[in-house]
Design a protein around this motif. Structure first.
Motif, PDB file in Angstrom:
ATOM      1  N   PRO A 293       1.633 -28.408 -24.259  1.00 15.75           N
ATOM      2  CA  PRO A 293       1.205 -27.457 -23.112  1.00 15.75           C
ATOM      3  C   PRO A 293       1.149 -26.485 -23.278  1.00 15.75           C
ATOM      4  N   THR A 294       1.851 -25.282 -24.228  1.00 18.24           N
ATOM      5  CA  THR A 294       0.926 -24.403 -23.728  1.00 18.24           C
ATOM      6  C   THR A 294       0.428 -23.594 -24.726  1.00 18.24           C
TER       7      THR A 294
ATOM      8  N   LEU B   8      -3.494 -26.987 -19.703  1.00 19.63           N
ATOM      9  CA  LEU B   8      -1.863 -28.330 -19.002  1.00 19.63           C
ATOM     10  C   LEU B   8      -3.206 -29.117 -17.956  1.00 19.63           C
TER      11      LEU B   8
ATOM     12  N   ILE C 220      -4.001 -32.093 -21.052  1.00 15.57           N
ATOM     13  CA  ILE C 220      -3.063 -33.047 -21.321  1.00 15.57           C
ATOM     14  C   ILE C 220      -1.736 -33.141 -21.263  1.00 15.57           C
ATOM     15  N   ALA C 221      -1.414 -32.909 -19.483  1.00 11.05           N
ATOM     16  CA  ALA C 221      -0.557 -33.458 -19.110  1.00 11.05           C
ATOM     17  C   ALA C 221      -1.047 -34.517 -17.991  1.00 11.05           C
ATOM     18  N   ASP C 222      -2.478 -34.164 -17.706  1.00 15.69           N
ATOM     19  CA  ASP C 222      -2.470 -35.337 -16.443  1.00 15.69           C
ATOM     20  C   ASP C 222      -2.335 -35.507 -15.835  1.00 15.69           C
ATOM     21  N   LEU C 223      -2.294 -33.410 -15.294  1.00 17.18           N
ATOM     22  CA  LEU C 223      -1.704 -33.813 -13.659  1.00 17.18           C
ATOM     23  C   LEU C 223      -3.144 -32.863 -12.651  1.00 17.18           C
TER      24      LEU C 223
ATOM     25  N   ALA D  68      -0.656 -29.670  -9.167  1.00 19.38           N
ATOM     26  CA  ALA D  68       0.470 -29.431 -10.479  1.00 19.38           C
ATOM     27  C   ALA D  68       0.489 -27.947 -10.925  1.00 19.38           C
TER      28      ALA D  68
ATOM     29  N   MET E 255       1.006 -25.169  -9.350  1.00 20.13           N
ATOM     30  CA  MET E 255       2.204 -24.817  -9.628  1.00 20.13           C
ATOM     31  C   MET E 255       2.531 -24.239 -11.433  1.00 20.13           C
ATOM     32  N   GLY E 256       2.206 -24.972 -11.911  1.00 20.53           N
ATOM     33  CA  GLY E 256       3.116 -24.683 -12.853  1.00 20.53           C
ATOM     34  C   GLY E 256       3.100 -24.150 -14.221  1.00 20.53           C
TER      35      GLY E 256
END
Lengths: 183, 265
Positions: free
Chosen positions: A84-85, A132, A135-138, A142, A145-146
């Protein structure tokens, strides 16, 4: 003092080793302790300049990817780069290139170095967040914010510190004729 | 600090995975990262989990090391799970408590993404746990060789990686020495206001960089007087050997991809 290709490559390699070590150092400050990874990248690019700085960052990313625990918190391995990072780590490369180009165009003074490091920070955060999100489908909100919001304040502090340290150290190295006047 | 870093993450062993050619493992992981994105429902993610489990068994790596490798990302996996849980708003509501609304799609996506990360991190960790950084560097150099046509300095990159790997312990030692030397002179990083503390760091950085420049010069001179002239016509001390099992390993990935495509929605 003009030195050949081998010297340049070896210096960039050692620059990567310095990033690896400084990335593990934490400066104990009240409230937010400052961890080294982004600081180390900014510092090394400010000191070594465009070509060598960028090479150092590439080598740093690669040795981290092949499994040396050189990323922050002694992490390492391809898992971190694709995790993720991972975007932040990949983002170090364009961020180093832009910082290097900026410092090459203007002179390496504290104010220019601060601008360069801030540009570097924005680019790193941008890459990190886009990665992010994908790969995290956000959603973009979101991911922001993250991936951005928590790091802005500390990021600015780090950029200023990297610029200040970088310029101070660079000035001393120049008096010792270890770095050339131009980057 | 030194102990944590000196050995990298390589765990010596003699499993099937350990014996595979580093190039095969590298290619495998590279394509696996793409294959993972094919999965999009319970069956396909289940297949990925089983596949990963089989590889863990084959590598004979103690679970402890894998969990250790997961540690830095566990927080992030949980974090992205929560982001999905609260921000994905599709499908029927399954929990409605005060201002918290959780949707079925959010829960499902959260679980899927968590599996995706876990599988990716485990597989890539297995690569670095079963292969020495030096063999991965060699493998990278060979695999990237075709890129030389586009002026990418592949040999030089691999050389720099090897030098860097070799110098990390040395420079770490040096940092330690410089810190002790400055402390003996009365430098103090842990007290005082922000400006004083920052000023105390400069006397650590300068000797570190000076010694780095000196070492680079020494090493470059030593290399050049021994006749180092870049990668052209250079032979190797460590040789990688491609065997049938390496080809077969890559083929299992094709099979996995086909199965996943068949079962995906």
């Amino acid at each position: 003092m003009k030195k050949g290709g081998t010297y340049q490559y070896v210096l960039a390699a050692i620059g990567a080793a310095i990033i690896s070590i400084l990335a593990q150092v934490t400066i104990p400050l009240p409230l937010v302790p400052i961890t080294g990874q982004t600081l180390a990248i900014g510092l090394v690019v400010t000191i070594l300049g465009m070509r060598l700085g960028v090479l150092s960052v590439i080598v740093y990313i690669l040795i981290g990817a092949v499994g040396m625990p050189v990323f922050s918190g002694f992490s390492g391995g391809l898992g971190i780069v694709v995790g993720p990072t991972g975007g932040y780590i990949i983002g170090f490369l364009p961020s180093a290139i832009l910082m290097g180009l900026y410092l090459r165009k203007f002179s390496v003074t504290i104010s220019h170095a601060i601008v360069a490091n801030l540009i570097g920070m924005v680019v790193t955060l941008l890459f990190g967040t886009v990665w992010l999100k994908i790969i995290a489908d956000l959603t973009w909100t979101a991911a922001f914010m993250g991936g951005v919001a928590p790091f802005i304040l500390v990021g600015v502090i780090k950029a200023v510190l990297a610029a200040w340290f970088g310029v101070v150290v660079r000035r001393r190295l120049k008096t010792a004729h270890l770095v050339e006047a131009t980057v | 600090m030194l102990e944590k870093m000196i050995f990298g993450r390589y765990i010596p062993g003699d499993s099937f995975i350990h014996r595979l050619d580093a190039r095969a493992k590298l290619l495998f992981v590279f394509f696996f990262i793409m294959v993972v994105f094919i999965a999009n429902n319970w069956i396909t993610y289940g297949i990925l989990l089983v596949f990963t489990f089989l590889i863990i068994k084959l590598s004979k790596i103690r679970l402890y090391f894998l969990i250790n490798g997961l540690k830095p990302v566990v927080f992030l996996i949980i974090f992205t799970f929560l982001l999905h849980l609260f921000f994905t708003r599709e499908g029927p509501i399954i929990l409605d408590w005060k201002f918290i609304k959780i949707y079925e799609e959010g829960l499902k996506q959260g679980i899927f993404i968590s599996i995706r990360f876990t599988v990716l991190v485990i597989l890539t960790s297995i690569l670095t746990l079963t292969t020495t950084p030096i063999s991965i560097t060699d493998a990278l150099e060979i695999l990237l060789n075709p890129l030389k046509k586009w002026k990418l300095p592949v040999h030089e990159l691999a050389l720099m990686m090897s030098i860097s790997l070799r110098f990390i312990p040395t420079l770490m030692d040096e940092t330690d020495k410089i810190m002790k030397a400055q402390m003996a002179r009365g430098s103090d990083m842990t007290t005082g206001n922000m400006k004083e503390r920052m000023n105390a760091i400069v006397p650590l950085l300068i000797p570190l960089f000076v010694s780095a420049f000196k070492r680079a010069e020494d090493l470059a001179t030593a290399m050049e007087v021994r006749g180092y002239r870049g990668g052209e016509g250079r032979t190797r001390y460590r040789k990688l050997e491609w065997a049938l099992r390496d080809t077969l390993t890559l083929l299992t990935l094709v099979v996995l991809a086909v199965i996943l495509v068949y079962f995906r929605n």
